[in-house]
Design a protein around this motif. Structure first.
Motif, PDB file in Angstrom:
ATOM      1  N   ILE A 301     -16.497  -7.858   7.319  1.00 49.32           N
ATOM      2  CA  ILE A 301     -17.718  -7.331   6.703  1.00 49.32           C
ATOM      3  C   ILE A 301     -17.440  -5.966   6.099  1.00 49.32           C
ATOM      4  O   ILE A 301     -17.850  -5.663   4.985  1.00 49.32           O
ATOM      5  N   GLY A 302     -16.703  -5.135   6.844  1.00 49.67           N
ATOM      6  CA  GLY A 302     -16.339  -3.804   6.346  1.00 49.67           C
ATOM      7  C   GLY A 302     -15.595  -3.892   5.038  1.00 49.67           C
ATOM      8  O   GLY A 302     -15.857  -3.144   4.100  1.00 49.67           O
ATOM      9  N   ARG A 310      -8.238  -0.266   5.935  1.00 48.08           N
ATOM     10  CA  ARG A 310      -6.936   0.016   5.340  1.00 48.08           C
ATOM     11  C   ARG A 310      -7.003   1.243   4.419  1.00 48.08           C
ATOM     12  O   ARG A 310      -6.052   2.029   4.352  1.00 48.08           O
ATOM     13  N   ASP A 311      -8.139   1.410   3.756  1.00 52.63           N
ATOM     14  CA  ASP A 311      -8.303   2.600   2.911  1.00 52.63           C
ATOM     15  C   ASP A 311      -8.400   3.863   3.775  1.00 52.63           C
ATOM     16  O   ASP A 311      -7.847   4.904   3.427  1.00 52.63           O
ATOM     17  N   TYR A 359      -2.204  -3.680  -3.537  1.00 46.68           N
ATOM     18  CA  TYR A 359      -1.006  -3.218  -2.829  1.00 46.68           C
ATOM     19  C   TYR A 359      -0.335  -2.061  -3.565  1.00 46.68           C
ATOM     20  O   TYR A 359       0.181  -1.126  -2.941  1.00 46.68           O
ATOM     21  N   LEU A 360      -0.331  -2.107  -4.892  1.00 49.55           N
ATOM     22  CA  LEU A 360       0.261  -1.008  -5.655  1.00 49.55           C
ATOM     23  C   LEU A 360      -0.552   0.273  -5.498  1.00 49.55           C
ATOM     24  O   LEU A 360       0.010   1.373  -5.501  1.00 49.55           O
ATOM     25  N   ASN A 361      -1.866   0.127  -5.346  1.00 48.11           N
ATOM     26  CA  ASN A 361      -2.682   1.324  -5.104  1.00 48.11           C
ATOM     27  C   ASN A 361      -2.271   1.973  -3.781  1.00 48.11           C
ATOM     28  O   ASN A 361      -1.986   3.176  -3.735  1.00 48.11           O
ATOM     29  N   TRP A 362      -2.209   1.177  -2.692  1.00 48.94           N
ATOM     30  CA  TRP A 362      -1.803   1.739  -1.399  1.00 48.94           C
ATOM     31  C   TRP A 362      -0.374   2.281  -1.455  1.00 48.94           C
ATOM     32  O   TRP A 362      -0.093   3.359  -0.933  1.00 48.94           O
ATOM     33  N   ALA A 363       0.527   1.505  -2.077  1.00 49.41           N
ATOM     34  CA  ALA A 363       1.932   1.930  -2.148  1.00 49.41           C
ATOM     35  C   ALA A 363       2.060   3.229  -2.934  1.00 49.41           C
ATOM     36  O   ALA A 363       2.819   4.130  -2.550  1.00 49.41           O
ATOM     37  N   GLY A 364       1.327   3.336  -4.048  1.00 45.44           N
ATOM     38  CA  GLY A 364       1.367   4.563  -4.838  1.00 45.44           C
ATOM     39  C   GLY A 364       0.830   5.756  -4.064  1.00 45.44           C
ATOM     40  O   GLY A 364       1.399   6.857  -4.116  1.00 45.44           O
ATOM     41  N   LEU A 365      -0.235   5.531  -3.308  1.00 42.36           N
ATOM     42  CA  LEU A 365      -0.828   6.622  -2.537  1.00 42.36           C
ATOM     43  C   LEU A 365       0.066   7.075  -1.385  1.00 42.36           C
ATOM     44  O   LEU A 365      -0.034   8.212  -0.925  1.00 42.36           O
ATOM     45  N   LEU A 366       0.957   6.177  -0.933  1.00 42.15           N
ATOM     46  CA  LEU A 366       1.781   6.483   0.242  1.00 42.15           C
ATOM     47  C   LEU A 366       3.278   6.594  -0.050  1.00 42.15           C
ATOM     48  O   LEU A 366       4.072   6.810   0.866  1.00 42.15           O
ATOM     49  N   HIS A 367       3.679   6.468  -1.324  1.00 42.45           N
ATOM     50  CA  HIS A 367       5.113   6.353  -1.598  1.00 42.45           C
ATOM     51  C   HIS A 367       5.895   7.617  -1.234  1.00 42.45           C
ATOM     52  O   HIS A 367       7.104   7.563  -1.011  1.00 42.45           O
ATOM     53  N   GLU A 368       5.220   8.769  -1.136  1.00 43.24           N
ATOM     54  CA  GLU A 368       5.931  10.016  -0.847  1.00 43.24           C
ATOM     55  C   GLU A 368       5.778  10.503   0.594  1.00 43.24           C
ATOM     56  O   GLU A 368       6.160  11.630   0.898  1.00 43.24           O
ATOM     57  N   ALA A 389       5.195   1.985  11.588  1.00 44.64           N
ATOM     58  CA  ALA A 389       4.102   2.774  12.174  1.00 44.64           C
ATOM     59  C   ALA A 389       2.922   1.880  12.545  1.00 44.64           C
ATOM     60  O   ALA A 389       2.751   0.784  12.004  1.00 44.64           O
ATOM     61  N   ASP A 390       2.093   2.355  13.470  1.00 42.25           N
ATOM     62  CA  ASP A 390       0.810   1.704  13.738  1.00 42.25           C
ATOM     63  C   ASP A 390      -0.121   2.063  12.597  1.00 42.25           C
ATOM     64  O   ASP A 390      -0.442   3.237  12.389  1.00 42.25           O
ATOM     65  N   MET A 391      -0.566   1.051  11.843  1.00 39.09           N
ATOM     66  CA  MET A 391      -1.436   1.277  10.692  1.00 39.09           C
ATOM     67  C   MET A 391      -2.696   0.431  10.845  1.00 39.09           C
ATOM     68  O   MET A 391      -2.726  -0.726  10.423  1.00 39.09           O
ATOM     69  N   PRO A 392      -3.747   0.981  11.470  1.00 39.24           N
ATOM     70  CA  PRO A 392      -4.970   0.216  11.702  1.00 39.24           C
ATOM     71  C   PRO A 392      -5.486  -0.452  10.438  1.00 39.24           C
ATOM     72  O   PRO A 392      -5.581   0.168   9.384  1.00 39.24           O
TER      73      PRO A 392
END
Length: 501
Positions: A301-302, A310-311, A359-368, A389-392
């Motif tokens: 639902i979230g 994930r965001d 996935y590219l949005n998350w990867a781009g936000l976390l690539h560094e 890592a633990d990633m809720p």
């Protein structure tokens, strides 16, 4: 025929039982309209080498085929299937999962122990609001036990330990049950729980809650023995253990309130719960009907209400690893633009394109994030964190995809050949992120020149980037980087050419 869009389904593939539950959703409220449960005893199929035997695989596939039949007409976004401890530990699970997904008709997410704990807590907190009090939630599954502390929608501590009702019943209670057997099981479980007991006690809680089959069956049997008792107590459990020892087995003890399908695994679950009470000094525990499947629903639902965990996790990781948010946002946006360009050129289905863009949005936000460890080879550090890592909110498979995208966004492309493992759909996404990082290298606001387009080459083997020659002349650093990029893709027999116009 498609199913009504307000229906959601959760599939919980536990180590003891598999469950399918279908709910109707109205204004964020869930109403169960159908449910199926089958005791698959998946963990019992693990041999000494941690390989699943054929019989357990057959039982699982037979059950999943039934679930798949009931889920006909559901769209992928209406269903979430999560798999827990036995899927995590089985050595030959990689060969089994494709067969399982084919039988079910939907992807299966193997979730990490702490993610399982979070989802369990999410289910409990939505059905049993703690009103500001801190609660300790314990869920004894077939192969693992989850421990969670929290006082609102987000838990403060999540832990998962490898002890469960199936594994402990097999390990300690195969023959005539003695006092020595019970003590050995309790001691072994206490040794595991000791790893987290200090942290748990330091965080503290106001009341304890048990959830899932073992807790419910212990509560039911205690209540049948003593109708005035509505909670689990250590004294109540001790009486049950003494009865089982006196009879020599759970079956011969003829415990009132015991469901037949719990008999084989009851002793293991009881020993683990007694160990938890001893080690964590719990006085009593109430029991709730909420469980992992409820957490899966509320998580679904979230996601549908744009409150995707994930965001939130992505934002938290950016904070934790001191990411430059402006640069990360630039790379994420550029990667999605390149993916959109090649997706349209390939007539990629809308859903598939949205999947890769997410996935590219998350990867781009976390690539560094790896820069926080060291700048040299930071993409390798970033990939390692994302994989381990633990990633809720993220499943193991999702973390693996992010890790691969980030690992591939710079350096030698050849390293990705074996890792991508024949999944050709990943190559355009890898190239999109590589180009995004390349174009954003100056770490300044970026406007791609008009008519910039990424597409497949005519023979379908490689990629072509169309771009303005005058823009390249003004940006010699990018032009030089694109030449290097072209050399890289030649090495994996996927030519990347730049058509300047």
């Amino acid at each position: 025929m498609m199913t009504a869009p307000n229906l959601l389904a959760s599939v919980d593939l536990g180590s003891n039982s598999f469950r399918l539950q279908i709910c109707e959703i109205h204004n964020g409220q869930l109403k169960v309209i159908d449910s199926f449960k089958q005791m698959v005893r998946f963990a019992a199929g693990l041999d000494s080498q941690k390989n699943l035997d054929e019989a357990s695989q057959e039982r699982a596939l037979e059950c999943l085929a039934k679930f798949g039949e009931r889920l006909q007409g559901f769209k992928p976004e209406q269903v979430r299937a999560v798999a827990t401890n036995t899927f995590r530990v089985a050595k030959n699970i990689a060969q089994f999962v494709p067969k399982a997904e084919a039988a079910l008709g939907f992807p299966i997410e193997i979730i990490a122990g702490r993610e399982e704990a979070r989802l369990i807590y999410t289910g409990v907190v939505h059905t049993l609001p703690p009103n500001g009090d801190r609660m300790l939630v314990i869920d004894i599954g077939g192969g693992s036990t989850e421990f969670v502390i929290g006082s609102d929608l987000k838990p403060t501590s999540t832990e998962s330990l490898p002890l469960g009702c199936v594994t402990y019943s097999i390990r300690f209670f195969q023959n005539k049950i003695t006092q020595k057997d019970f003590q050995a099981a309790i001691t072994a479980a206490r040794n595991e729980i000791q790893r987290i007991s200090k942290l748990m006690k330091r965080n503290g809680w106001d009341f304890a809650v048990g959830t899932s089959g073992s807790a419910k069956s212990i509560r039911d049997v205690i209540a049948a023995e003593n109708p005035q008792e509505h909670d689990i107590t250590y004294a109540g459990m001790k009486k049950l253990a003494d009865k089982i020892v006196a009879a020599g087995s759970v079956k011969k003890a003829r415990l009132e309130g015991m469901k037949p399908d719990r008999i084989e695994v009851f002793a293991g679950g009881l020993a683990v719960m007694m160990a938890a009470f001893e080690e964590l000094e719990i006085e009593k525990m109430m029991v709730t009907e909420a469980a992992l499947r409820d957490g899966v629903f509320y998580d679904l639902i979230g996601r549908q209400l744009n409150e995707d965990m994930r965001d939130q996790t992505t934002a938290e990781f950016q904070e934790r690893y001191h990411v430059s948010k402006n640069q990360a946002a630039r790379v994420a946006a550029a990667a999605q633009k390149f993916m959109e360009s090649i997706g349209h050129a390939q007539n990629m289905p809308v859903q598939e394109l949205a999947y890769w863009q997410q996935y590219l949005n998350w990867a781009g936000l976390l690539h560094e994030i790896g820069i926080d460890i060291a700048h040299t080879g930071y993409h390798k550090h970033s990939a390692y964190i994302l994989e381990n890592a633990d990633m809720p909110g993220f499943s193991r498979k999702e973390q693996n995809i992010l890790s691969l995208l980030v690992l591939g966004h710079r350096g030698d492309v050849r390293k990705m050949t074996e890792l991508v493992n024949g999944n050709r759909a990943m190559w355009p996404a890898i190239l999109s992120l590589r180009l995004a990082a390349l174009f954003c290298r100056a770490r300044l606001p970026l406007e791609l020149p008009p008519f910039t387009q990424l597409r497949s080459s005519d023979d379908g083997r490689g990629f072509v980037l169309r771009i303005s020659q005058s823009w390249l002349d003004e940006h010699p650093l990018v032009a030089g980087a694109l030449e290097y990029e072209s050399e890289q893709w030649q090495k994996v027999d996927m030519p990347f050419t730049v058509q300047a116009q």
